[in-house]
Design an enzyme around this catalytic site. Sequence first.
Site, PDB file in Angstrom:
ATOM      1  CD  GLU A  58      28.504 -46.095 -75.454  1.00  0.00           C
ATOM      2  OE1 GLU A  58      29.179 -47.158 -75.481  1.00  0.00           O
ATOM      3  OE2 GLU A  58      28.696 -45.168 -76.257  1.00  0.00           O
ATOM      4  CG  HIS A 127      23.992 -41.605 -85.705  1.00  0.00           C
ATOM      5  ND1 HIS A 127      24.649 -42.689 -86.223  1.00  0.00           N
ATOM      6  CD2 HIS A 127      24.936 -40.875 -85.064  1.00  0.00           C
ATOM      7  CE1 HIS A 127      25.941 -42.607 -85.933  1.00  0.00           C
ATOM      8  NE2 HIS A 127      26.146 -41.517 -85.230  1.00  0.00           N
TER       9      HIS A 127
HETATM   10  C1  LIG Z   1      28.999 -47.552 -78.979  1.00  0.00           C
HETATM   11  C2  LIG Z   1      29.200 -46.204 -79.557  1.00  0.00           C
HETATM   12  N1  LIG Z   1      29.259 -45.133 -78.761  1.00  0.00           N
HETATM   13  C3  LIG Z   1      29.414 -43.890 -79.268  1.00  0.00           C
HETATM   14  C4  LIG Z   1      29.532 -43.705 -80.620  1.00  0.00           C
HETATM   15  C5  LIG Z   1      29.678 -42.290 -81.180  1.00  0.00           C
HETATM   16  N2  LIG Z   1      31.021 -42.132 -81.735  1.00  0.00           N
HETATM   17  C6  LIG Z   1      31.252 -42.277 -83.061  1.00  0.00           C
HETATM   18  S1  LIG Z   1      32.876 -42.185 -83.434  1.00  0.00           S
HETATM   19  C7  LIG Z   1      33.291 -41.923 -81.813  1.00  0.00           C
HETATM   20  C8  LIG Z   1      34.727 -41.781 -81.427  1.00  0.00           C
HETATM   21  C9  LIG Z   1      35.551 -42.931 -81.890  1.00  0.00           C
HETATM   22  O1  LIG Z   1      36.873 -42.739 -81.530  1.00  0.00           O
HETATM   23  P1  LIG Z   1      38.004 -43.744 -82.006  1.00  0.00           P
HETATM   24  O2  LIG Z   1      37.660 -45.132 -81.596  1.00  0.00           O
HETATM   25  O3  LIG Z   1      39.289 -43.213 -81.498  1.00  0.00           O
HETATM   26  O4  LIG Z   1      37.974 -43.720 -83.597  1.00  0.00           O
HETATM   27  P2  LIG Z   1      38.221 -42.488 -84.563  1.00  0.00           P
HETATM   28  O5  LIG Z   1      36.889 -41.887 -84.856  1.00  0.00           O
HETATM   29  O6  LIG Z   1      39.160 -41.558 -83.883  1.00  0.00           O
HETATM   30  O7  LIG Z   1      38.792 -43.077 -85.803  1.00  0.00           O
HETATM   31  C10 LIG Z   1      32.154 -41.904 -81.023  1.00  0.00           C
HETATM   32  C11 LIG Z   1      32.155 -41.668 -79.558  1.00  0.00           C
HETATM   33  C12 LIG Z   1      29.463 -44.844 -81.434  1.00  0.00           C
HETATM   34  N3  LIG Z   1      29.566 -44.772 -82.758  1.00  0.00           N
HETATM   35  N4  LIG Z   1      29.305 -46.072 -80.892  1.00  0.00           N
END
Ligand SMILES: Cc1ncc(C[n+]2csc(CCOP(=O)(O)OP(=O)(O)O)c2C)c(N)n1
Lengths: 325, 325, 379, 379
Positions: A58, A127
């Site tokens: 972000e 959220h």
């Molecule tokens: C700081 C932040 N930004 C956005 C989100 C929303 N969000 C939740 S999971 C996710 C993707 C995460 O991807 P990854 O790190 O590859 O983990 P995965 O879910 O694939 O295990 C996002 C963007 C969040 N939880 N925290």
Amino acid sequence: MITLGKALNHGLRRALEDDPKVVIMGEDVGKLGGVFRITDGLQKDFGENRVIDTPLAEAGIIGTAVGLAIRGYRPVCEIQFDGFVFPAYNQIVAQVAKMHYRSQGKVRLPIVIRIPFGGGIGAVEHHSESPEAYFAHTPGLKVVSCSNPADAYSMIQQAIASDDPVIFFEPKRRYWEKGEVDLSSALPAATPLHSARIVRPGTAATLLAYGPMVRVALDAASAAAEDGRELEVIDLRSLSPIDYPVIFESVRRTGRAVVVHEAPGNVGLGAEIAARITEECFYSLEAPVLRVTGYDIPYPAARVEEEYLPDLDRVLDAVDRSFGW
Amino acid sequence: MITLGKALNHGLRRALEDDPKVVIMGEDVGKLGGVFRITDGLQKDFGENRVIDTPLAEAGIIGTAVGLAIRGYRPVCEIQFDGFVFPAYNQIVAQVAKMHYRSQGKVRLPIVIRIPFGGGIGAVEHHSESPEAYFAHTPGLKVVSCSNPADAYSMIQQAIASDDPVIFFEPKRRYWEKGEVDLSSALPAATPLHSARIVRPGTAATLLAYGPMVRVALDAASAAAEDGRELEVIDLRSLSPIDYPVIFESVRRTGRAVVVHEAPGNVGLGAEIAARITEECFYSLEAPVLRVTGYDIPYPAARVEEEYLPDLDRVLDAVDRSFGW
Amino acid sequence: MAKGESVAGTDIPAGGFVQLLTPDGERFDSVTTADGTTYSVDFTDEEYRELYRDLVTVRRLDTEAVALQRQGELGIWASLLGQEAAQVGSGRALRPQDMAFPTYREHGVLYTRGIDPIMPFGLFRGVDQGGWDPNEFRFNQYTIVIGSQTLHATGYAMGVTMDGKTGSADGEAVIAYFGDGATSQGEVNEAFVWSGVFNAPIVFFCQNNQYAISEPLERQTRVPLYQRAGGYGFPGIRVDGNDVLASYAVTRQALDNARTGQGPTLIEAYTYRMGAHTSSDDPTRYRIASEVEAWKAKDPISRLRAFLTKQKIVKKDFFAQVDDEATTKALDLRERVLAMPDPQPVTLFDHVYPNGSPELDRQRAVFTEYQASFEGSGH
Amino acid sequence: MAKGESVAGTDIPAGGFVQLLTPDGERFDSVTTADGTTYSVDFTDEEYRELYRDLVTVRRLDTEAVALQRQGELGIWASLLGQEAAQVGSGRALRPQDMAFPTYREHGVLYTRGIDPIMPFGLFRGVDQGGWDPNEFRFNQYTIVIGSQTLHATGYAMGVTMDGKTGSADGEAVIAYFGDGATSQGEVNEAFVWSGVFNAPIVFFCQNNQYAISEPLERQTRVPLYQRAGGYGFPGIRVDGNDVLASYAVTRQALDNARTGQGPTLIEAYTYRMGAHTSSDDPTRYRIASEVEAWKAKDPISRLRAFLTKQKIVKKDFFAQVDDEATTKALDLRERVLAMPDPQPVTLFDHVYPNGSPELDRQRAVFTEYQASFEGSGH
Ligand SMILES: Cc1ncc(C[n+]2csc(CCOP(=O)(O)OP(=O)(O)O)c2C)c(N)n1
Ligand SMILES: Cc1ncc(C[n+]2csc(CCOP(=O)(O)OP(=O)(O)O)c2C)c(N)n1
Ligand SMILES: [Mg+2]
Ligand SMILES: [Mg+2]
């Protein structure tokens, strides 16, 4: 009749059409169309240079938006959820908010930061937050929130067209609520971005709300009307600056005011509004300005969030207390 | 007589002595003793494991402090200047503030975050800010500020001894002001961390201030006394929670209140205090609670900061306006 | 079983990784990486069976959770489908004294720590925020804000060093889980900085499941993620995350390096998120079926099953038995999830501060009185 | 002049760097790094003299600023002493169309862009916040919050690509300046992530002056900083930051790579902060005199002077003449700094928003009325 979410989508589309410098950026805004589908179809139609799927960072989203703005672009950034804006907080309060001042007006950052905010959707932690006070307290930022599809459509376009940096709070639990929207309307005809609006006239007391709480305030007013009490409801629309003339005029008429928001009460917007009303309408007030807000606790677990969120009963209770003063 | 800065240094030293789990961490806190020398000599005496020079990364300072706290340590983090706390904002509001709640009381984070704050030292941008409202609005954090050497000495120790996460605002422009401090005093004898204190009794109006503005309020009270107006001055000391009983009692007596702080007024602490006083003391108020604050602008250039900062004249002007209501 | 020919390490070619068990169930005795480290496992037959049981069980419990969510019994669920080997392998590599910092998807790691799998369901059902005592379970709370836990893990690991609990074979080590998307967060990179500078006893375990919600890996990096480590002064290594044996071997080695004072390692477990990001997601919008099919052929469970069968390590009815046991566990879990009570409204005000606050006491009192005013009114 | 023997590149040994001019003024024709890149410069005599003039002038202006601060005419000053070569070399390597994003210390870069050196003095004197139009000067405003400008530079560079202004020899490139301490900030590492992913036309120019205020390099990294780049998928290179020729050559090459579409480069300019961090700092508390002495021997100006002398590039009175010119400039600067007017109080309220705000108008009106109430009262 279209939903508030769809109205935003139309507004963003029109902004992309109207100005080639407008770019949308954020996590999952491309193929997915955002987790709430607000940018649905836009990357397909405008390409990957106009609707940019970003790395998961972000601070990066806002920091690069600053650079793009210096380059002459008008970035519209999506923060996926309210609770994830904080990694970008430094860029927002130390750079976005201050650069125009720092540069003595030589650098404009026409950046819009869209944040779906508020609770009531049964989500897990982070959220359902209402961080608007953090931004309203920050000079250099303008802060707005829409409460209905028609405003969503015009306000997002106005925010993008404005040279001020705008934090644009979208009432996520109202994304699916429908309303009439004139998609052919011209922007200059719309209510100005920073104007409050009396959405229900009344005489007995003034209810002040914004975003998701406008519906609650309107419902409370309907219920009160059945008991013969006509409440005036004002949709603030702009949270910084607040359109005080409209508010003062109303409160001088009604003599009573109740502010409603989801965010914790302590040092929230309600405090500011109460303080200002009291300063300006001291002799008109029959009772102190009352606040119906979230409690001063972290946003709670979903199964108990309804107890946390201001609702019709709590608003009416506050109105009763005002009358009982 | 020792300076406020030196009193903090003594308090930190005593905390390090009293509890082996206390660690100090931050940028330049070691050999340099911090840019304000508040940690002067501590690394030399307690070693690099107790007084930790960190990488230049504020999120890292607070994030690793969370881990250290889970491990059983009591980290005392220094943020070098008010304007540099924002890279850590995510860790503070989403983790430090929420972890006890999230864990239903199973995880305690006895972290103190020391922030030299406020203006008046002729500094460049980002070095003179008053971000306390951002933290006071965040449930789960306690926020305090000391205004004199004796409080600095006891409050820093109390903050460290407390299991609550505490944001500890140090009035940087008062670092060099001297006062009596009883370095042998025992903590339990000190005024509780979250108590306000009447620092000058009076009858005509109540002045509420904290941190650097307590001196300004006291000076204003002295000046008013010469004109025969006895102002009561309350040093809030705790900004969240605020010790309201003391305030309400005072305002019910005086009928008038003026809140003073450096931070911008819009959605600042003054708003909350004004709103609460009005709610609780409605029929006692002879005038609305007035606020003397920074303007709603980014902190300005040094050569004009005196015009921005509340001073004796502006406080007296507000008192006059209150009496003229 | 042949000696592994794949050479992997800080300079393995793109796509290369440490593998001990192929998708067809072929087993390499060991793999030696470019830096000379040899990875192998030496499991008894019973240990192999145990690993299989773990894999099947965590998948079965996950399937149950997905069903519970569809039936409205959970607000959301983050499925681990496809990532069982990475989680079971790394989880089993932990020694009892080690500490794990998960994201929101490490149900498999949680299970291998011997924790009742119901523990995180409060969070997903929405009856609480998922809170437990990290020190009791040596397993931190789930962290939802992407990447934040990596700094917590780093600080905790610094504390391990400060406590003098490294430098020997029975030292403590810390493992931080995160995804491919998380590698873009500033905080995660700060965790790398700090861990390098303080030589923290930590293993960064990145499950590269190829996606961050809809965003493919190319949105986070243009070089393999394990290479990120070198720039911070510690080794990075890529392992086949669908290979439970390799995931175990590499993690065990890295943890032992950490506990003996050799500092951090970044492990990139190359795997695939077979399901949706969470129950709220629709992956058909951003990825094609053939890609998912291709990864099905690399399934972590079927390859271990093939190996067990070929090597005749199991009896005829073993697989059916494991399935049955897993189903029993799943049904038990279901029952207990359904029985989870909703919180009492007034508990809203609990645990905001260890020491409480008079302002909160006031709000609690007002709330209680207000609630009482509805009594008998059918509210 | 011999062919440089030092081999430098993504795998140069610790301490190794690209050098074209030794501290004694010996000149290498060129240096070839391990990846096959050859660095050299081909300056005319007048260009060499020009570089020397730059170095001397920026040091002299800096000295004047230090004096002005001591005399109370500036609130603070961040001296570039010791870093002249890194700044003049990289600054001169910029082409007119390139864009620079400085920290608070890049007075030398500013000067080489042809900007009136008084420009940042408003900030340090406290009469303004140091604002100018970045696009007018192709030089962004000074940034005080450590690292933030690296993301601005990255976004700007993405915009260059979006505008189609890369891919040819007259394309645009962007340079982001930051210090060794800044490399620990999450935001800086995010800038690396983004630049790699978007193949941004950017050069990250890190002046490793060995300290972040009091903290020595070991508090930020345990491996050379230029190595950070590899993990993000772009090259990193270390250059002798006290060698103006090498600084020029390496930066010019990296910028040209960026403008022609070959993406980012991280340059670590190995140098030393000879003075205090700022005028508020007391370096004797954290570093020993002998270290400073050792670096004095590597002075960027004396080595170019030695070279010019040995090569007989300059006439007898050249050095004195340059000194005189620099002094004239410094005295002119001083005079103009002293003449800088204090801002009018009511300007406090200007430029908060491009579109203004009725609330601010109200505050301005109250302020004006309040100020007027003191008129004649001697306030
Ligand atoms: C700081 C932040 N930004 C956005 C989100 C929303 N969000 C939740 S999971 C996710 C993707 C995460 O991807 P990854 O790190 O590859 O983990 P995965 O879910 O694939 O295990 C996002 C963007 C969040 N939880 N925290
Ligand atoms: C986010 C942030 N934290 C702390 C500071 C205070 N500060 C100013 S300069 C500095 C050290 C910077 O070191 P480095 O990046 O090496 O640059 P140098 O000053 O050596 O050129 C610090 C800690 C700041 N300006 N911004
Ligand atoms: Mg992923
Ligand atoms: Mg430095």
